[in-house]
Design a protein around this motif. Structure first.
Motif, PDB file in Angstrom:
ATOM      1  N   UNK A 115       0.870  -1.175   0.000  1.00  0.00           N
ATOM      2  CA  UNK A 115       0.000   0.000   0.000  1.00  0.00           C
ATOM      3  C   UNK A 115       0.905   1.223   0.000  1.00  0.00           C
ATOM      4  N   UNK A 116       0.661   2.157  -0.905  1.00  0.00           N
ATOM      5  CA  UNK A 116       1.532   3.329  -1.024  1.00  0.00           C
ATOM      6  C   UNK A 116       1.461   4.208   0.218  1.00  0.00           C
ATOM      7  N   UNK A 117       2.620   4.668   0.733  1.00  0.00           N
ATOM      8  CA  UNK A 117       3.929   4.363   0.221  1.00  0.00           C
ATOM      9  C   UNK A 117       4.728   3.650   1.303  1.00  0.00           C
ATOM     10  N   UNK A 227      -1.611   1.908   5.928  1.00  0.00           N
ATOM     11  CA  UNK A 227      -1.160   3.101   5.241  1.00  0.00           C
ATOM     12  C   UNK A 227      -2.336   3.880   4.658  1.00  0.00           C
ATOM     13  N   UNK A 228      -2.281   5.188   4.804  1.00  0.00           N
ATOM     14  CA  UNK A 228      -3.320   6.059   4.252  1.00  0.00           C
ATOM     15  C   UNK A 228      -2.641   7.256   3.583  1.00  0.00           C
ATOM     16  N   UNK A 229      -3.038   7.536   2.346  1.00  0.00           N
ATOM     17  CA  UNK A 229      -2.530   8.720   1.651  1.00  0.00           C
ATOM     18  C   UNK A 229      -3.414   9.897   2.017  1.00  0.00           C
ATOM     19  N   UNK A 265      -8.189  -2.477   4.718  1.00  0.00           N
ATOM     20  CA  UNK A 265      -7.489  -1.277   4.259  1.00  0.00           C
ATOM     21  C   UNK A 265      -7.734  -1.034   2.777  1.00  0.00           C
ATOM     22  N   UNK A 266      -7.627  -2.084   1.975  1.00  0.00           N
ATOM     23  CA  UNK A 266      -7.815  -1.952   0.526  1.00  0.00           C
ATOM     24  C   UNK A 266      -9.249  -1.558   0.197  1.00  0.00           C
ATOM     25  N   UNK A 267     -10.199  -2.087   0.927  1.00  0.00           N
ATOM     26  CA  UNK A 267     -11.602  -1.708   0.693  1.00  0.00           C
ATOM     27  C   UNK A 267     -11.837  -0.229   0.989  1.00  0.00           C
ATOM     28  N   UNK A 268     -11.082   0.320   1.962  1.00  0.00           N
ATOM     29  CA  UNK A 268     -11.216   1.746   2.280  1.00  0.00           C
ATOM     30  C   UNK A 268     -10.490   2.629   1.267  1.00  0.00           C
ATOM     31  N   UNK A 269      -9.325   2.180   0.802  1.00  0.00           N
ATOM     32  CA  UNK A 269      -8.485   2.982  -0.099  1.00  0.00           C
ATOM     33  C   UNK A 269      -8.091   2.132  -1.306  1.00  0.00           C
ATOM     34  N   UNK A 270      -9.033   1.760  -2.164  1.00  0.00           N
ATOM     35  CA  UNK A 270      -8.741   0.778  -3.218  1.00  0.00           C
ATOM     36  C   UNK A 270      -7.740   1.244  -4.270  1.00  0.00           C
TER      37      UNK A 270
END
Length: 296
Positions: A115-117, A227-229, A265-270
């Motif tokens: 997940x970036x970065x 991770x969250x951008x 996490x991916x479902x929140x920030x795909x």
């Protein structure tokens, strides 16, 4: 090769806002003309989100391309980024978990996904109370990138370890709460080493289980990195302690809970996940499929 290194470091010293201009150019060239791994990305998204429309998939794919080229620019910047800038651009939330594990006398298995970065987590080594922080990396075929990326991962007090050496390193390290081992743990095993698999993003997914065996056998603490951008050039990583359902972790519990956290996490920030890798190419090689549903 020395000339290439010098050029790379000169480019790295440019302000990030200038590097993002290159990111924008590569994005437009790729999105409208080249279509880097478009088929792979689209297939991964469609299978991972069967409930989403064609338009929703296309929107995620477009945002992914923007994030991907920003990630490349940020990786170049990491060659010369100062510790101060790294701390400003990557905010670390819930650091108290590292103090808790230190007090418990347990070393930490720190688990992140692509997940970036994830490459910007290096400053953590200077923030935790543990004396030793070991990013675990996998060797690449290019000696140039191998050497230069290892230097980056050793920044700010880190002690990077190649994946083939980490098991022996962990067994030789006293489990006294003074060491952290960072795994980017959603790598795809080579087909010859595929054994265990589980359901992840609506698909049968081969998974590494080495970290699970280490956590279970050695009674290590496990922490997940979300991770969250926040905005361009700024991220948050939120740390979540993964606890066993019982007194201690049982076989495959850590790998199941990690994948469940990562899926959330991916479902929140795909658009912030690395969809261009062929994560599901060895599905048919899974020998032991785990159908157990796990809550986190």
């Amino acid at each position: 090769m020395n000339i290439l290194i010098k050029i790379l470091y000169l480019i790295s010293r440019l302000p990030l806002k200038v590097l993002y201009v290159f990111s924008d150019l590569f994005f437009y060239m790729n999105y409208y003309f080249i279509g880097y791994r478009k088929k792979v990305i689209t297939e991964n998204l469609v299978k991972s989100f069967p409930q989403k429309s064609v338009q929703e998939i296309a929107a995620i794919r477009k945002k992914f391309y923007r994030n991907f080229f920003d990630y490349l620019a940020e990786t170049v910047k990491s060659f010369t980024m100062s510790e101060t800038e790294a701390r400003v651009r990557m905010q670390h939330i819930n650091q108290h978990h590292f103090h808790d594990t230190k007090a418990e006398g347990k070393n930490v298995i720190l688990m992140a996904g692509h997940v970036f970065n994830w490459e910007w987590m290096n400053a953590l080594a200077s923030l935790t109370p543990q004396s030793h922080t070991h990013p675990v990396y996998r060797k690449v075929n290019s000696n140039f990138w191998e050497n230069e990326m290892k230097k980056v991962r050793n920044n700010f007090g880190n002690e990077a370890i190649e994946a083939k050496e980490v098991i022996m390193k962990i067994f030789r390290t006293p489990n006294d709460g003074d060491s952290v081992f960072l795994f980017v743990a959603d790598q795809t095993p080579h087909v010859a080493h595929v054994n265990y698999g589980l359901e992840f993003l609506n698909q049968r997914t081969p998974a590494f289980i080495g970290y699970d065996k280490l956590a279970t056998r050695l009674d290590m603490a496990v922490i997940y990195c979300e991770m969250k951008k926040v905005k361009r050039g700024y991220y948050q990583v939120n740390y979540y302690r993964i606890y066993p359902d019982g007194e201690k972790f049982v076989e495959n519990e850590v790998v199941r809970k990690f994948h469940k956290h990562l899926e959330n996490t991916i479902n929140k920030y795909p658009d912030n996940y690395l969809w261009s890798h062929r994560k599901w190419k060895y599905q048919s090689a899974i020998k032991n499929f785990d159908a157990v549903k796990t809550n986190v």
